[in-house]
Design a protein around this motif. Structure first.
Motif, short mmCIF file in Angstrom:
data_model
loop_
_atom_site.label_atom_id
_atom_site.label_comp_id
_atom_site.label_asym_id
_atom_site.label_seq_id
_atom_site.Cartn_x
_atom_site.Cartn_y
_atom_site.Cartn_z
N ASN A 157 0.78 -1.23 0.00
CA ASN A 157 0.00 0.00 0.00
C ASN A 157 0.81 1.28 0.00
N CYS A 158 2.02 1.25 0.56
CA CYS A 158 2.76 2.49 0.76
C CYS A 158 3.61 2.85 -0.45
N SER A 159 3.49 4.07 -0.88
CA SER A 159 4.30 4.60 -1.97
C SER A 159 4.35 6.11 -1.83
N VAL A 160 5.29 6.72 -2.53
CA VAL A 160 5.42 8.17 -2.46
C VAL A 160 4.19 8.83 -3.08
N SER A 161 3.65 9.82 -2.38
CA SER A 161 2.49 10.54 -2.90
C SER A 161 2.51 11.98 -2.40
N PRO A 162 1.98 12.91 -3.17
CA PRO A 162 1.90 14.30 -2.72
C PRO A 162 1.11 14.43 -1.42
N THR A 163 0.10 13.57 -1.23
CA THR A 163 -0.71 13.61 -0.01
C THR A 163 0.14 13.27 1.21
N GLY A 164 0.99 12.24 1.08
CA GLY A 164 1.85 11.84 2.18
C GLY A 164 2.85 12.93 2.56
N VAL A 165 3.42 13.58 1.54
CA VAL A 165 4.36 14.67 1.79
C VAL A 165 3.65 15.84 2.47
N LEU A 166 2.45 16.17 1.98
CA LEU A 166 1.66 17.27 2.56
C LEU A 166 1.31 16.97 4.01
N LEU A 167 0.87 15.76 4.29
CA LEU A 167 0.50 15.38 5.65
C LEU A 167 1.69 15.50 6.59
N THR A 168 2.85 14.99 6.16
CA THR A 168 4.05 15.06 6.99
C THR A 168 4.42 16.50 7.31
N ARG A 169 4.40 17.36 6.27
CA ARG A 169 4.75 18.77 6.48
C ARG A 169 3.76 19.46 7.39
N ARG A 170 2.46 19.17 7.23
CA ARG A 170 1.42 19.77 8.08
C ARG A 170 1.65 19.39 9.55
N LEU A 171 1.97 18.13 9.79
CA LEU A 171 2.17 17.67 11.16
C LEU A 171 3.37 18.36 11.81
N LEU A 172 4.48 18.41 11.10
CA LEU A 172 5.68 19.04 11.65
C LEU A 172 5.47 20.53 11.90
N GLU A 173 4.90 21.22 10.92
CA GLU A 173 4.70 22.66 11.06
C GLU A 173 3.65 23.00 12.11
N SER A 174 2.66 22.14 12.29
CA SER A 174 1.64 22.41 13.31
C SER A 174 2.24 22.36 14.70
N VAL A 175 3.17 21.42 14.92
CA VAL A 175 3.84 21.34 16.23
C VAL A 175 4.72 22.58 16.44
N ASN A 176 5.48 22.95 15.42
CA ASN A 176 6.31 24.15 15.51
C ASN A 176 5.47 25.38 15.82
N ASP A 177 4.33 25.50 15.15
CA ASP A 177 3.45 26.66 15.32
C ASP A 177 2.82 26.67 16.72
N ALA A 178 2.32 25.52 17.17
CA ALA A 178 1.64 25.46 18.47
C ALA A 178 2.59 25.72 19.62
N LEU A 179 3.80 25.18 19.54
CA LEU A 179 4.78 25.35 20.61
C LEU A 179 5.62 26.61 20.43
N LYS A 180 5.29 27.37 19.38
CA LYS A 180 5.97 28.64 19.10
C LYS A 180 7.49 28.45 18.98
#
Length: 273
Positions: A157-180
């Motif tokens: 099931n797992c392969s490179v996809s724009p959705t996977g890259v977007l999800l990863t970036r959203r998760l990392l940036e959301s933590v950075n943003d929330a914890l300032k």
């Protein structure tokens, strides 16, 4: 992603979903948390209902399904619908087998008895959330066998996809943003931890590697190993660690949930402001 929350343009919304998951975990893993009527048990049922809502939403939007791919599970069980039995099993492995592997990589050694107990707890959660017993008994019986099934599922099931890259970036940036986290170096450390835990797949997800952050990560793992030994030998250190961890969890939940109840709703049922 199907709920629309993790793909939201608002980092605040993404981080709230992370903290909803954190609340789910703390409720479910608390003593008695999965007893009927307990907060953890209610959360599991809410997530099961959320999955049902996603399936209905997807069915209403879908114009057809692909039934040509091979699958180790029966077509009648999967029906090639979102959040099917195979995907539920994969998620269960994320919260059980991969957590055991991940904490070891970060310097914490679990006793075999603790591994089996933790794995069995998630087997019960899998049952509550709707995974058929035949799949739980054949694919999720022993924790050490989980790696084989996980490789089978991910290789199919797992392969490179724009959705996977977007999800990863959203998760990392959301933590950075929330914890300032404004420091570029501190952001690099967070991303390096993600890079280290994801192994060879990290670069495919757009996770960046930093040599200077890796040095800090090595020191962090060394500190964690020393603390793990101290926890096992000195009761007062163990008590301090437990208290500190609980405080950290409560801090994260306070930031993400803002004292609002966990709803487990679809994104179009909530606001992003």
């Amino acid at each position: 992603m199907m709920t629309g929350v993790l793909s939201s343009s608002s980092y605040r919304t993404v981080f709230r979903r992370l903290c909803e998951t954190l609340s789910f975990l703390t409720n479910a893993l608390s003593p008695g948390g999965l007893s009927p009527g307990a907060p953890g048990h209610e959360d599991v049922i809410k997530v099961r209902l959320l999955h049902s809502a996603v399936r209905v939403l997807y069915k209403g939007r879908s114009q057809g399904t692909d039934t040509t791919s091979s699958c180790p599970f029966s077509q009648s069980s999967l029906s090639y619908a979102p959040i099917n039995q195979e995907e539920l099993l994969a998620t269960l492995f994320l919260f059980s087998h991969l957590i055991i592997v991940g904490v070891k990589k970060m310097g914490v050694e679990m006793e075999d008895e603790d591994k089996e107990a933790y794995h069995h707890l998630w087997k019960y959660i899998g049952y509550l959330i709707g995974i058929e017993e035949r799949f739980l008994n054949s694919c999720f019986d022993k924790w050490e066998e989980g790696g084989i099934v996980w490789e089978l599922i991910t290789s199919r099931n797992c392969s490179v996809s724009p959705t996977g890259v977007l999800l990863t970036r959203r998760l990392l940036e959301s933590v950075n943003d929330a914890l300032k986290i404004r420091s570029i170096f501190r952001r690099e450390i967070l991303e390096e931890i993600a890079y280290y835990l994801n192994g060879d797949e990290a670069h495919k997800l757009g996770i960046r590697h930093s040599n200077r952050a890796r040095i800090c990560l090595v020191l962090l793992i060394g500190y964690t190993r020393l603390k793990d030994v101290a926890n096992s030998l000195i009761p007062s250190v163990r008590a301090w660690s437990l208290k500190r961890n609980k405080t950290m969890v409560q801090f994260m939940k306070k930031i993400g949930l803002e004292d609002k109840p966990v709803t487990f709703r679809l994104v179009n049922e909530r606001t992003d402001n």
